[in-house]
Design a protein around this motif. Sequence first.
Motif, mmCIF file in Angstrom:
data_model
loop_
_atom_site.group_PDB
_atom_site.id
_atom_site.type_symbol
_atom_site.label_atom_id
_atom_site.label_comp_id
_atom_site.label_asym_id
_atom_site.label_seq_id
_atom_site.Cartn_x
_atom_site.Cartn_y
_atom_site.Cartn_z
ATOM 1 N N UNK A 257 50.813 35.934 87.037
ATOM 2 C CA UNK A 257 49.389 36.278 87.764
ATOM 3 C C UNK A 257 49.761 36.782 89.289
ATOM 4 N N UNK A 258 50.567 36.184 89.992
ATOM 5 C CA UNK A 258 50.818 36.571 91.174
ATOM 6 C C UNK A 258 49.571 35.938 91.960
ATOM 7 N N UNK A 259 49.168 34.844 91.594
ATOM 8 C CA UNK A 259 48.031 34.182 92.232
ATOM 9 C C UNK A 259 47.949 33.909 93.608
ATOM 10 N N UNK A 260 49.003 33.353 93.861
ATOM 11 C CA UNK A 260 49.213 32.991 95.317
ATOM 12 C C UNK A 260 49.493 34.105 96.354
ATOM 13 N N UNK A 261 49.538 35.339 95.777
ATOM 14 C CA UNK A 261 49.652 36.457 96.751
ATOM 15 C C UNK A 261 48.419 37.125 96.817
ATOM 16 N N UNK A 262 47.447 36.721 96.521
ATOM 17 C CA UNK A 262 45.884 37.337 96.398
ATOM 18 C C UNK A 262 45.593 38.032 97.692
ATOM 19 N N UNK A 263 45.801 37.275 98.814
ATOM 20 C CA UNK A 263 45.466 37.935 100.007
ATOM 21 C C UNK A 263 46.673 38.501 100.909
ATOM 22 N N UNK A 264 47.868 38.750 100.194
ATOM 23 C CA UNK A 264 48.925 39.447 100.734
ATOM 24 C C UNK A 264 49.005 40.807 100.301
ATOM 25 N N UNK A 265 49.950 41.478 100.779
ATOM 26 C CA UNK A 265 50.159 42.982 100.727
ATOM 27 C C UNK A 265 50.832 42.970 99.148
ATOM 28 N N UNK A 266 51.479 41.932 98.613
ATOM 29 C CA UNK A 266 51.917 42.080 97.294
ATOM 30 C C UNK A 266 50.672 42.042 96.262
ATOM 31 N N UNK A 267 49.735 41.188 96.702
ATOM 32 C CA UNK A 267 48.456 41.187 95.866
ATOM 33 C C UNK A 267 48.793 40.629 94.406
ATOM 34 N N UNK A 268 47.963 40.918 93.362
ATOM 35 C CA UNK A 268 48.108 40.044 92.237
ATOM 36 C C UNK A 268 49.459 40.621 91.498
ATOM 37 N N UNK A 269 49.963 39.958 90.610
ATOM 38 C CA UNK A 269 50.982 40.637 89.515
ATOM 39 C C UNK A 269 50.073 41.247 88.359
#
Length: 238
Positions: free
Chosen positions: A173-185
């Motif tokens: 999900x990449x859920x913890x990166x939702x507000x970062x440059x990486x964003x969702x997986x």
Amino acid sequence: MKSILEKTLFFALAALFVACSNDDDPSPVVPEGQDDVIYVLNSGDWKSNNSSLTMYNPTTGEVVQNYFEQQNGRCIGNTANDMIVYGSKMYIAVAGEGTIEVATLDAKSIKQIECGAQPRYLAAHGGKVYATYYNGYVAKIDTASLEVVAMVRVGRNPEQLAVCDNKLYVANSGGMDYNSELGYDNTVSVIDLDSFCEIEKIEVALRSTIANMVAEETGNIFWMTDLSLFANEDKFRK
């Protein structure tokens, strides 16, 4: 805030007892009075230590709130996220505690497996239970020893998973990166169950790895883009 529907997970135990044939006990003895009950796992609020298990008997109409607590003298813990019944046991992923609670089919605790991370979702196959850890791993648990026997690295913040054709499909999900440059997986990891190695990453639609994932007998894996909208379904063939 999550809706009641999202925070409550339903499990009809009777339908699952006959489906499990490769566990530690292929012919589990169902406790008297438990052969037709339904358990409702209530995740509770994050960091509130109020997860609970409700028992409902559709034949008698009996409802027992806090059933796990009555059976064990303690509550499940903080934010129980998922639950499965496999063979002679039930397994509960308690994300906030970093444990997987293993109990008998009448909810009496056998062991708390320490994960060292937040366990999110569970699947079972071939005498093993598989758990996604939110730190980017999938754990393999032996159902006889109740020990983690292997770990494999997958994508960011894996969520639901499903077994199909001796492969494990894991939604990253990449859920913890939702507000970062990486964003969702936007990938699904494919794990070969014999070698327990990731053999492929399948790129899918953005945010399609957050919600339900299921396998069907014809060899397809289905999941949905957004759990709250139940829309934008994605599909791929194994």
